[in-house]
Scaffold this active site. Sequence first.
Site, mmCIF file in Angstrom:
data_model
loop_
_atom_site.group_PDB
_atom_site.id
_atom_site.type_symbol
_atom_site.label_atom_id
_atom_site.label_comp_id
_atom_site.label_asym_id
_atom_site.label_seq_id
_atom_site.Cartn_x
_atom_site.Cartn_y
_atom_site.Cartn_z
ATOM 1 N N HIS A 224 26.500 49.860 37.626
ATOM 2 C CA HIS A 224 27.169 50.859 36.791
ATOM 3 C C HIS A 224 26.358 51.167 35.543
ATOM 4 C CE1 HIS A 224 31.270 49.910 38.873
ATOM 5 N NE2 HIS A 224 30.387 50.500 39.655
ATOM 6 N N ASN B 248 28.797 45.056 35.356
ATOM 7 C CA ASN B 248 28.933 44.925 33.903
ATOM 8 C C ASN B 248 27.818 45.646 33.150
ATOM 9 O OD1 ASN B 248 31.121 43.378 34.560
ATOM 10 N ND2 ASN B 248 30.081 41.420 34.220
ATOM 11 N N PRO C 247 36.787 42.005 26.652
ATOM 12 C CA PRO C 247 37.937 42.219 27.540
ATOM 13 C C PRO C 247 37.492 42.825 28.869
ATOM 14 C CG PRO C 247 37.935 43.830 25.738
ATOM 15 C CD PRO C 247 36.827 42.877 25.457
ATOM 16 N N ASP C 248 38.245 42.492 29.946
ATOM 17 C CA ASP C 248 37.932 43.184 31.210
ATOM 18 C C ASP C 248 38.693 44.506 31.172
ATOM 19 O OD1 ASP C 248 40.181 41.212 33.380
ATOM 20 O OD2 ASP C 248 40.567 42.733 31.854
ATOM 21 N N PHE C 249 38.839 45.164 32.299
ATOM 22 C CA PHE C 249 39.440 46.518 32.289
ATOM 23 C C PHE C 249 40.901 46.498 32.696
ATOM 24 C CE2 PHE C 249 35.651 48.875 31.416
ATOM 25 C CZ PHE C 249 34.622 48.072 31.898
ATOM 26 N N ARG C 250 41.209 45.681 33.761
ATOM 27 C CA ARG C 250 42.528 45.864 34.377
ATOM 28 C C ARG C 250 43.467 44.654 34.239
ATOM 29 N NH1 ARG C 250 38.584 48.375 36.967
ATOM 30 N NH2 ARG C 250 38.793 50.629 37.317
ATOM 31 N N ASP D 8 27.245 44.730 29.848
ATOM 32 C CA ASP D 8 27.060 43.924 28.632
ATOM 33 C C ASP D 8 25.697 43.227 28.568
ATOM 34 O OD1 ASP D 8 29.501 41.685 30.107
ATOM 35 O OD2 ASP D 8 27.331 41.679 30.385
HETATM 36 N N1 APR Z 1 38.036 34.119 35.565
HETATM 37 C C1 APR Z 1 38.205 34.658 36.808
HETATM 38 N N2 APR Z 1 38.644 35.929 37.011
HETATM 39 C C2 APR Z 1 38.900 36.670 35.912
HETATM 40 C C3 APR Z 1 38.742 36.183 34.592
HETATM 41 C C4 APR Z 1 38.280 34.845 34.454
HETATM 42 N N3 APR Z 1 38.098 34.290 33.246
HETATM 43 N N4 APR Z 1 39.094 37.184 33.722
HETATM 44 C C5 APR Z 1 39.469 38.244 34.479
HETATM 45 N N5 APR Z 1 39.359 37.942 35.785
HETATM 46 C C6 APR Z 1 39.584 38.803 36.958
HETATM 47 C C7 APR Z 1 40.802 39.686 36.866
HETATM 48 O O1 APR Z 1 41.932 39.010 37.411
HETATM 49 C C8 APR Z 1 40.385 40.865 37.738
HETATM 50 O O2 APR Z 1 40.640 40.597 39.113
HETATM 51 O O3 APR Z 1 38.471 39.678 37.002
HETATM 52 C C9 APR Z 1 38.874 40.935 37.538
HETATM 53 C C10 APR Z 1 38.465 42.023 36.549
HETATM 54 O O4 APR Z 1 38.750 43.263 37.161
HETATM 55 P P1 APR Z 1 38.524 44.618 36.326
HETATM 56 O O5 APR Z 1 39.127 44.451 34.971
HETATM 57 O O6 APR Z 1 38.978 45.735 37.204
HETATM 58 O O7 APR Z 1 36.933 44.693 36.114
HETATM 59 P P2 APR Z 1 35.873 45.171 37.174
HETATM 60 O O8 APR Z 1 36.235 44.714 38.559
HETATM 61 O O9 APR Z 1 34.539 44.760 36.658
HETATM 62 O O10 APR Z 1 35.998 46.789 37.080
HETATM 63 C C11 APR Z 1 35.152 47.533 37.918
HETATM 64 O O11 APR Z 1 35.873 49.588 36.859
HETATM 65 O O12 APR Z 1 36.386 50.621 34.867
HETATM 66 C C12 APR Z 1 35.438 50.518 35.861
HETATM 67 O O13 APR Z 1 33.135 50.845 35.684
HETATM 68 C C13 APR Z 1 34.159 49.991 35.269
HETATM 69 O O14 APR Z 1 32.626 48.355 36.159
HETATM 70 C C14 APR Z 1 34.002 48.628 35.931
HETATM 71 C C15 APR Z 1 34.753 48.808 37.233
#
Ligand code: APR
Length: 280
Positions: free
Chosen positions: A138, A119, A45-48, A121
């Site tokens: 990070h 990331n 899962p992503d974060f937000r 991972d």
């Molecule tokens: N294809 C394209 N975009 C995607 C997909 C996908 N399959 N899945 C998710 N996204 C997009 C989301 O719409 C969002 O804009 O990827 C982005 C993910 O954003 P975050 O969840 O905020 O992740 P990230 O930007 O890596 O977070 C940054 O925050 O919590 C801290 O240290 C942690 O490294 C992390 C940092």
Amino acid sequence: TLENRSVEAVGRMLKALEKRGEEGERGERVVVMTGAGISTSAGIPDFRSPTTGLYANLARLNLPYAEAVFDIAYFRNNPLPFYTLAQELYPGKYRPTITHSFIRLLHDKGILLKLFTQNIDCLEREAGVPGDKIVEAHGSFARQSCIECKTAYPEQGMKDAIREKRVPRCVDKACNGLVKPEIVFFGEQLPAEFFANRDLPTQAHLCIVMGTSLSVQPFAGLPALCREETPRVLLNMEQVGGIGSRPDDVLVLGDCDAGVRKLAEAAGWLEELEALWART
Ligand code: APR
């Protein structure tokens, strides 16, 4: 559409950079910046993201606020939520996505200058991107140490603790401080390697940003360091970070795995990319 024309233009740029590399000129001119969005199709899962993001699914850890799970002050006071989550996040169970393979292909074609990733991972490494081409801004799970005296902690000990949901403590019993993987928590400094490489976007001829909300500084400031004449290509579900504000910016909104296939097709690399990913 404007997008198709721009994707074709980016494809032509990729081929031109590859050709320069073959002619012995420095072809390494592509800087890539990534976030959790490039690993969601691998099952992480992503974060937000509103419903599927990690921060929307931590209720069971009853944190004061979601990001506390990665906050160094909170961790010192209560390390258990992080260690509960670490079991899900620990590398080794996931396969790289075709987006990770696309970054590897840029390296194989001699045009990847540097990958900046947020990331932890390690999927970029598993996809075959060499370590010297990756800045893990990070940190990562690759090393762990005591947060008080910085003494290193053995990897097997960390794996055992994570598997058994135990909280590992410093090997120096006199210290007995908490052990933490060298992931950059909120409140901690980014690795020196990030700052040592932060001028590279100014040398890029092409910048590709994928799968990030660009919401955490100082990483989020990287795309703006590119020169005005450097096209910045965003492959993301949503428009972020002011990308699209410059005339040469290219927005390829939607799933990044579909986006890298579009770029590869425009560069004449699609078959090669699919074959590379199939072997990963
Ligand atoms: N294809 C394209 N975009 C995607 C997909 C996908 N399959 N899945 C998710 N996204 C997009 C989301 O719409 C969002 O804009 O990827 C982005 C993910 O954003 P975050 O969840 O905020 O992740 P990230 O930007 O890596 O977070 C940054 O925050 O919590 C801290 O240290 C942690 O490294 C992390 C940092």
